[in-house]
Design a protein around this motif. Structure first.
Motif, PDB file in Angstrom:
ATOM      1  N   ASP A 123       0.779  -1.246   0.000  1.00  0.00           N
ATOM      2  CA  ASP A 123       0.000   0.000   0.000  1.00  0.00           C
ATOM      3  C   ASP A 123       0.809   1.293   0.000  1.00  0.00           C
ATOM      4  O   ASP A 123       0.227   2.365   0.044  1.00  0.00           O
ATOM      5  CB  ASP A 123      -0.972   0.061   1.183  1.00  0.00           C
ATOM      6  CG  ASP A 123      -2.283  -0.601   0.824  1.00  0.00           C
ATOM      7  OD1 ASP A 123      -2.446  -0.930  -0.353  1.00  0.00           O
ATOM      8  OD2 ASP A 123      -3.125  -0.772   1.717  1.00  0.00           O
ATOM      9  N   ASN A 125       7.029   8.614  -1.048  1.00  0.00           N
ATOM     10  CA  ASN A 125       5.852   8.748  -1.900  1.00  0.00           C
ATOM     11  C   ASN A 125       4.663   9.317  -1.113  1.00  0.00           C
ATOM     12  O   ASN A 125       4.680   9.347   0.105  1.00  0.00           O
ATOM     13  CB  ASN A 125       5.505   7.371  -2.477  1.00  0.00           C
ATOM     14  CG  ASN A 125       4.406   7.434  -3.528  1.00  0.00           C
ATOM     15  OD1 ASN A 125       4.340   8.379  -4.311  1.00  0.00           O
ATOM     16  ND2 ASN A 125       3.536   6.439  -3.535  1.00  0.00           N
ATOM     17  N   LYS A 126       3.662   9.739  -1.827  1.00  0.00           N
ATOM     18  CA  LYS A 126       2.426  10.287  -1.268  1.00  0.00           C
ATOM     19  C   LYS A 126       2.661  11.611  -0.549  1.00  0.00           C
ATOM     20  O   LYS A 126       2.045  11.894   0.480  1.00  0.00           O
ATOM     21  CB  LYS A 126       1.748   9.294  -0.290  1.00  0.00           C
ATOM     22  CG  LYS A 126       1.484   7.909  -0.879  1.00  0.00           C
ATOM     23  CD  LYS A 126       0.435   7.156  -0.107  1.00  0.00           C
ATOM     24  CE  LYS A 126       0.350   5.720  -0.588  1.00  0.00           C
ATOM     25  NZ  LYS A 126      -0.662   4.915   0.087  1.00  0.00           N
ATOM     26  N   GLY A 163       2.533   2.249  -2.442  1.00  0.00           N
ATOM     27  CA  GLY A 163       2.427   2.836  -3.782  1.00  0.00           C
ATOM     28  C   GLY A 163       3.324   2.245  -4.851  1.00  0.00           C
ATOM     29  O   GLY A 163       3.567   2.885  -5.879  1.00  0.00           O
ATOM     30  N   LYS A 164       3.780   1.009  -4.626  1.00  0.00           N
ATOM     31  CA  LYS A 164       4.670   0.367  -5.594  1.00  0.00           C
ATOM     32  C   LYS A 164       4.038   0.261  -6.989  1.00  0.00           C
ATOM     33  O   LYS A 164       4.648   0.667  -7.988  1.00  0.00           O
ATOM     34  CB  LYS A 164       5.033  -1.020  -5.063  1.00  0.00           C
ATOM     35  CG  LYS A 164       5.834  -1.886  -5.999  1.00  0.00           C
ATOM     36  CD  LYS A 164       6.342  -3.097  -5.245  1.00  0.00           C
ATOM     37  CE  LYS A 164       6.162  -4.355  -6.083  1.00  0.00           C
ATOM     38  NZ  LYS A 164       6.760  -5.518  -5.431  1.00  0.00           N
ATOM     39  N   SER A 165       2.818  -0.258  -7.052  1.00  0.00           N
ATOM     40  CA  SER A 165       2.190  -0.448  -8.365  1.00  0.00           C
ATOM     41  C   SER A 165       1.900   0.877  -9.043  1.00  0.00           C
ATOM     42  O   SER A 165       2.110   1.029 -10.245  1.00  0.00           O
ATOM     43  CB  SER A 165       0.883  -1.226  -8.233  1.00  0.00           C
ATOM     44  OG  SER A 165       1.064  -2.349  -7.435  1.00  0.00           O
ATOM     45  N   THR A 166       1.437   1.851  -8.265  1.00  0.00           N
ATOM     46  CA  THR A 166       1.123   3.152  -8.841  1.00  0.00           C
ATOM     47  C   THR A 166       2.392   3.785  -9.417  1.00  0.00           C
ATOM     48  O   THR A 166       2.396   4.327 -10.518  1.00  0.00           O
ATOM     49  CB  THR A 166       0.504   4.084  -7.783  1.00  0.00           C
ATOM     50  OG1 THR A 166      -0.503   3.358  -7.075  1.00  0.00           O
ATOM     51  CG2 THR A 166      -0.103   5.310  -8.410  1.00  0.00           C
ATOM     52  N   ASP A 177       1.693  14.290  -1.475  1.00  0.00           N
ATOM     53  CA  ASP A 177       0.486  15.125  -1.622  1.00  0.00           C
ATOM     54  C   ASP A 177      -0.432  15.019  -0.408  1.00  0.00           C
ATOM     55  O   ASP A 177      -1.291  15.867  -0.194  1.00  0.00           O
ATOM     56  CB  ASP A 177      -0.272  14.685  -2.880  1.00  0.00           C
ATOM     57  CG  ASP A 177      -0.669  13.229  -2.829  1.00  0.00           C
ATOM     58  OD1 ASP A 177      -1.860  12.940  -2.726  1.00  0.00           O
ATOM     59  OD2 ASP A 177       0.221  12.347  -2.838  1.00  0.00           O
ATOM     60  N   ASP A 199       0.385  -5.586 -11.407  1.00  0.00           N
ATOM     61  CA  ASP A 199      -0.334  -6.584 -10.605  1.00  0.00           C
ATOM     62  C   ASP A 199      -1.572  -6.975 -11.378  1.00  0.00           C
ATOM     63  O   ASP A 199      -2.610  -6.381 -11.208  1.00  0.00           O
ATOM     64  CB  ASP A 199      -0.840  -5.959  -9.298  1.00  0.00           C
ATOM     65  CG  ASP A 199       0.247  -5.858  -8.273  1.00  0.00           C
ATOM     66  OD1 ASP A 199       1.361  -6.309  -8.561  1.00  0.00           O
ATOM     67  OD2 ASP A 199      -0.038  -5.348  -7.183  1.00  0.00           O
ATOM     68  N   SER A 211       4.736  12.013  -5.685  1.00  0.00           N
ATOM     69  CA  SER A 211       3.357  11.631  -5.514  1.00  0.00           C
ATOM     70  C   SER A 211       3.031  10.827  -6.761  1.00  0.00           C
ATOM     71  O   SER A 211       2.815  11.395  -7.832  1.00  0.00           O
ATOM     72  CB  SER A 211       2.444  12.853  -5.411  1.00  0.00           C
ATOM     73  OG  SER A 211       1.104  12.417  -5.601  1.00  0.00           O
ATOM     74  N   ALA A 212       3.051   9.531  -6.602  1.00  0.00           N
ATOM     75  CA  ALA A 212       2.808   8.670  -7.765  1.00  0.00           C
ATOM     76  C   ALA A 212       1.400   8.919  -8.280  1.00  0.00           C
ATOM     77  O   ALA A 212       1.129   8.868  -9.467  1.00  0.00           O
ATOM     78  CB  ALA A 212       3.005   7.206  -7.388  1.00  0.00           C
TER      79      ALA A 212
END
Ligand code: GTP
Length: 602
Positions: free
Chosen positions: A16, A133-134, A18-21, A136, A44, A164-165
């Protein structure tokens, strides 16, 4: 491509964060996908992976990135599976890279489960680039997270990349950092071919697809290759890379990552970590680190409806096409009829396969108690002169008088945890017959090494560890061989009849507590009947624990006197659920969940 223009890296992140994003953004930014194709996350791609938040099969993409220096680089992003059951696969993916992005949520900070992966990455001499990350989020605390990365992990975080991915901030900076901070691979293009088999999967159009990292030499279409560990030869018929769509290439050379096909029919013919070489000009030595993966946890899978047996066989065969790490063979049980004995890499692997069978193939299943593989030393009998056997199923246990010795598999586990949870974790390991090997402090956290019987770990050790450490302990293990133990078979009798699917091998010293726990739990799990039902745990003919389910009253809620509504509702719900999937034993119905739930220790 020249070595100096290649970068191979993976992404390490807690679930959660943010790896995939981020991965999707990197693909989008470098032109691999249009915005429309971006609507769903690409890497994924399996439904269950998404729900459980784990990646089961590694997927990898090649990106072309033109950096600020005006030069176009080839970036290979390796996706890695994220759970202990797949530790070996992870180690091979990491061995194929020179660096990693460590993604940390700016609001959550460093979470302990990422530590094991970070340490593994450091062991592979990776250059690690912290990415916060994140940013934002209103709750983002960049400075605090930087400090955590330095204190807890021990990595400099001054030059962490801030992203921010979600809103696409800092993506170019990530790509720049990959180019400038992660070193290019080393290798010799003119040496004999040496490529590592990183992963493989079945594709309905292409057959078996193999993901490789070429260390030395070049691989081309039409080349005859040899798998050094498997000893087989194949003709390469396709060479390419994923962008993330397949692109056909003329060659994959030293330092590069890509995929090949070679008219291979089954994933089982390919082994992760194997060395691929040229059949005519073979390398002198294979690459280090190859391991044969063996299933370690076995259980029986039976259709609730006997008529579904063939459907179950087809479904299992289909899953096996893409996952050579589990095994299956037919099994028949007095109580459960025909089914399959299946072997898995670990409990999570078991749960994934079981869930896919239920969900994707719409099957109702009964899962028997998971068991590890025991080795038995035997004396000869009149009818059988085998002197040893491997026991995958407690129901196959030979006559106790023939057994000279039972050996069980042991593991060495490494646990990282914050100091405050150490006491309860030590107790948990001790309760599970663990032998402490080491206790050290790394970056303000305890590192604990324990030897444990695998049998004590398979049921619920990981869940317990997570709950007593509030998710802050990480756990990693490998097998260290079989050892003799004072082990006995415990049978569970329901209404006087042994239920073979519930029998298990236990240590004599903990048998009574286990037996009592099982009986107590079954008492709650089996609904009341019109008659009294005794539940007993027995070793040989000797009963070691007993509970009784009282006979049902006409109205189950009567005893609540209408006072406690929520309790009343709960009871009715329980009753409804209980009816859903039951198995008849003689004249007793046992709900499906009972088989696994009964084994979870309190
Ligand atoms: P798993 O695939 O479950 O391991 O998670 P992951 O680490 O790949 O995380 P994923 O990319 O699925 O992101 C998890 C959640 O965080 C999703 O709801 C994303 O939309 C959200 N998210 C990712 N990056 C950002 C970000 O930069 N800002 C905000 N606000 N949310 C983000």
């Amino acid at each position: 491509t020249e070595l100096s223009l290649i970068r191979n890296f993976s992404i390490i992140a807690h679930i959660d964060h943010g790896k995939s994003t981020l991965a999707d953004r990197l693909i989008q930014q470098t032109g691999g996908l249009t915005a429309r194709e971006m609507t769903s996350q690409v890497l994924d791609n399996m439904e269950i992976e998404k729900e459980r938040g784990i990646t089961i099969k590694a997927q990898t993409v090649r990106l072309d990135y033109t950096a600020k220096d005006g030069i176009t680089y080839q970036l290979n992003l390796m996706d890695t599976p994220g759970h202990v059951d797949f530790a070996y696969e992870v180690s091979r993916s990491l061995a194929a890279c020179e660096g990693a992005l460590l993604v940390v949520d700016a609001a959550q900070g460093v979470e302990a489960q990422t530590l094991a992966n970070v340490y593994q990455s450091i062991e592979h001499d990776h250059e690690i680039v912290p990415v916060i990350n994140k940013i934002d989020l209103p709750a983002a605390e960049v400075d605090k997270v930087k400090a955590e990365i330095e204190e807890i992990i021990g990595l400099p975080a001054d030059n962490a990349v801030l992203t921010s991915a979600k809103s696409g901030i800092g993506i170019d900076e990530v790509l720049e950092a990959v180019v400038t901070r992660i070193p290019p691979p080393k290798g010799d293009r003119s040496a004999p071919l040496k490529a590592m088999l990183v992963d493989s999967w079945y594709d309905p159009y292409l057959g078996v697809v193999i993901l490789i990292r070429v260390i030395d030499g070049v691989i081309k279409k039409g080349q005859e290759i040899q798998f050094m560990a498997a000893g087989t030869k194949h003709l390469v018929d396709r060479v390419g890379c994923m962008r993330p769509k397949l692109e056909i290439l003329t060659e994959i050379a030293a330092g590069e990552v890509g995929i090949i096909t070679a008219q291979i029919k089954e994933v089982a013919q390919t082994r992760v970590g194997d060395t691929i070489t040229d059949a005519k000009r073979p390398a002198a030595e294979p690459l280090p680190g190859f391991k044969e993966v063996q299933p370690v946890v076995f259980c029986g899978l039976f259709p609730t409806d006997a008529a579904d047996f063939e459907k179950l066989r087809e479904s299992i065969s289909k899953l096996r096409l893409n996952d050579a790490s589990f095994s299956f063979e037919t099994e028949s049980s007095a109580a459960l009829g025909f089914g399959f004995r299946c072997g898995f890499l670990g409990l999570l692997h078991l749960e994934i396969i079981q869930e896919r069978l239920t969900r994707e193939f719409d099957l109702d299943l009964i899962t028997t108690a998971p068991s590890v593989v025991y080795k038995l030393e035997l004396s000869r009998s009149k009818t059988d002169d085998a002197r040893s056997m491997e026991l995958h199923n407690p129901a196959d246990m030979p006559d106790v008088n023939r057994i000279d010795e039972i050996q069980e598999p042991w593991i060495e586990a490494t646990i990282y945890c914050p100091d405050e949870y150490l006491g309860s974790i030590l107790k948990l390991c001790q309760d599970r017959r663990g032998v402490q090997k080491q206790l050290t402090y790394v970056g303000g956290r305890a590192q604990l090494v324990y030897e444990l019987p695998l049998n004590e770990v398979v049921f619920d050790f990981y869940d317990r560890l997570k709950s007593i450490s509030r998710g802050y302990a990480s756990f990693d293990y490998h097998q260290i061989g079989h050892r003799a133990g004072d082990l006995v078979k415990m049978s569970i009798l329901v209404n006087g009849d042994p239920v073979d699917a519930l029998s298990m091998i236990v240590h004599r010293g903990t048998a009574e507590a286990r037996g009592r726990g099982m009986c107590e739990r079954l008492k709650d799990l089996i609904p009341r009947h019109l008659f009294k039902i005794p539940i007993q745990a027995a070793i040989g003919g000797k009963v070691i624990a007993r509970e009784t389910i009282a006979a049902m009253r006409k109205d189950v809620t009567a005893k609540c006197y209408g006072g406690d509504i929520s309790r009343k509702k709960k009871l009715l719900e329980k009753q409804k659920k209980g009816k859903a999937r039951m198995r008849e034993y003689g004249n007793v119905s046992i709900p499906q969940e009972a088989f696994i739930a009964a084994l979870r220790m309190g």
